[in-house]
Design a protein around this motif. Structure first.
Motif, mmCIF file in Angstrom:
data_model
loop_
_atom_site.group_PDB
_atom_site.id
_atom_site.type_symbol
_atom_site.label_atom_id
_atom_site.label_comp_id
_atom_site.label_asym_id
_atom_site.label_seq_id
_atom_site.Cartn_x
_atom_site.Cartn_y
_atom_site.Cartn_z
ATOM 1 N N LEU A 125 2.294 -14.477 -4.784
ATOM 2 C CA LEU A 125 3.358 -15.128 -5.546
ATOM 3 C C LEU A 125 3.024 -16.573 -5.927
ATOM 4 O O LEU A 125 3.499 -17.074 -6.938
ATOM 5 C CB LEU A 125 4.676 -15.081 -4.776
ATOM 6 N N LYS A 126 2.205 -17.217 -5.121
ATOM 7 C CA LYS A 126 1.854 -18.608 -5.418
ATOM 8 C C LYS A 126 0.955 -18.739 -6.647
ATOM 9 O O LYS A 126 0.923 -19.790 -7.268
ATOM 10 C CB LYS A 126 1.171 -19.266 -4.221
ATOM 11 N N ILE A 127 0.237 -17.692 -6.980
ATOM 12 C CA ILE A 127 -0.652 -17.754 -8.144
ATOM 13 C C ILE A 127 0.146 -18.083 -9.403
ATOM 14 O O ILE A 127 -0.289 -18.837 -10.254
ATOM 15 C CB ILE A 127 -1.428 -16.424 -8.319
ATOM 16 N N ASN A 128 1.334 -17.514 -9.522
ATOM 17 C CA ASN A 128 2.166 -17.768 -10.700
ATOM 18 C C ASN A 128 3.052 -18.995 -10.550
ATOM 19 O O ASN A 128 3.456 -19.583 -11.545
ATOM 20 C CB ASN A 128 3.047 -16.557 -11.009
ATOM 21 N N SER A 129 3.372 -19.385 -9.343
ATOM 22 C CA SER A 129 4.334 -20.475 -9.164
ATOM 23 C C SER A 129 3.693 -21.845 -8.966
ATOM 24 O O SER A 129 4.345 -22.858 -9.187
ATOM 25 C CB SER A 129 5.261 -20.172 -7.982
ATOM 26 N N LYS A 130 2.454 -21.905 -8.557
ATOM 27 C CA LYS A 130 1.785 -23.192 -8.336
ATOM 28 C C LYS A 130 0.922 -23.558 -9.539
ATOM 29 O O LYS A 130 0.004 -22.829 -9.891
ATOM 30 C CB LYS A 130 0.900 -23.148 -7.078
ATOM 31 N N ILE A 131 1.203 -24.680 -10.141
ATOM 32 C CA ILE A 131 0.496 -25.094 -11.345
ATOM 33 C C ILE A 131 -0.994 -25.317 -11.075
ATOM 34 O O ILE A 131 -1.834 -25.068 -11.938
ATOM 35 C CB ILE A 131 1.148 -26.345 -11.978
ATOM 36 N N LYS A 132 -1.349 -25.747 -9.881
ATOM 37 C CA LYS A 132 -2.759 -25.996 -9.580
ATOM 38 C C LYS A 132 -3.582 -24.717 -9.657
ATOM 39 O O LYS A 132 -4.709 -24.728 -10.128
ATOM 40 C CB LYS A 132 -2.899 -26.647 -8.210
ATOM 41 N N TYR A 133 -3.009 -23.618 -9.201
ATOM 42 C CA TYR A 133 -3.718 -22.343 -9.321
ATOM 43 C C TYR A 133 -3.831 -21.925 -10.777
ATOM 44 O O TYR A 133 -4.867 -21.438 -11.221
ATOM 45 C CB TYR A 133 -2.985 -21.238 -8.544
ATOM 46 N N CYS A 134 -2.768 -22.119 -11.529
ATOM 47 C CA CYS A 134 -2.783 -21.767 -12.948
ATOM 48 C C CYS A 134 -3.847 -22.567 -13.693
ATOM 49 O O CYS A 134 -4.549 -22.042 -14.567
ATOM 50 C CB CYS A 134 -1.406 -22.033 -13.549
ATOM 51 N N LEU A 135 -4.001 -23.832 -13.367
ATOM 52 C CA LEU A 135 -4.977 -24.673 -14.029
ATOM 53 C C LEU A 135 -6.411 -24.239 -13.762
ATOM 54 O O LEU A 135 -7.290 -24.425 -14.599
ATOM 55 C CB LEU A 135 -4.794 -26.140 -13.628
ATOM 56 N N LEU A 136 -6.657 -23.638 -12.605
ATOM 57 C CA LEU A 136 -8.004 -23.175 -12.289
ATOM 58 C C LEU A 136 -8.501 -22.137 -13.292
ATOM 59 O O LEU A 136 -9.690 -22.084 -13.604
ATOM 60 C CB LEU A 136 -8.070 -22.579 -10.883
ATOM 61 N N SER A 137 -7.599 -21.353 -13.794
ATOM 62 C CA SER A 137 -8.017 -20.318 -14.737
ATOM 63 C C SER A 137 -8.405 -20.901 -16.097
ATOM 64 O O SER A 137 -8.956 -20.200 -16.939
ATOM 65 C CB SER A 137 -6.916 -19.273 -14.916
ATOM 66 N N HIS A 138 -8.130 -22.184 -16.323
ATOM 67 C CA HIS A 138 -8.445 -22.829 -17.587
ATOM 68 C C HIS A 138 -9.666 -23.745 -17.512
ATOM 69 O O HIS A 138 -9.927 -24.485 -18.444
ATOM 70 C CB HIS A 138 -7.247 -23.624 -18.092
ATOM 71 N N LEU A 139 -10.402 -23.694 -16.414
ATOM 72 C CA LEU A 139 -11.594 -24.535 -16.301
ATOM 73 C C LEU A 139 -12.678 -24.053 -17.224
ATOM 74 O O LEU A 139 -12.833 -22.921 -17.519
ATOM 75 C CB LEU A 139 -12.114 -24.540 -14.861
#
Length: 105
Positions: free
Chosen positions: A91-105
């Motif tokens: 659930l944190k993958i969608n709720s934490k912005i830091k995880y979301c940003l990793l996919s945009h590196l």
């Protein structure tokens, strides 16, 4: 510390200024964090700490010789960190912005 490409950690400086660290100090902490948490957390959390350490080492890489290979390595390291984080708490993958940003590196 010779194998980590960092200067000796100055705990007397880092602790009082923990909220005001710069990249060099954060790089040091990320690289040694795995050694500090090894016996404190479960094996999946250790894997996540190692994956984040590998990603951090790539992000602070001083000189890039082959940009294509470097970007591929960063993408793979970020995906590995996200995959392990999803094993711990999906659930944190969608709720934490830091995880979301990793996919945009």
């Amino acid at each position: 510390m010779s194998g980590l490409s960092i200067q000796p950690i100055q705990a007397s400086y880092i602790m009082p200024y923990a909220n005001f660290l710069i990249g060099r100090q954060l790089k040091s902490l990320v690289q040694v964090n795995t050694f500090h948490v090894y016996n404190l957390v479960n094996s999946t959390q250790v894997l996540l700490t190692k994956a984040i350490g590998k990603l951090a080492a790539l992000l602070w890489f001083p000189k890039i010789r082959n940009l294509y290979k470097y970007l591929l390595d960063v993408k793979i390291a970020a995906a590995n960190a996200l995959n392990i984080a999803a094993l711990i708490d999906p659930l944190k993958i969608n709720s934490k912005i830091k995880y979301c940003l990793l996919s945009h590196l």
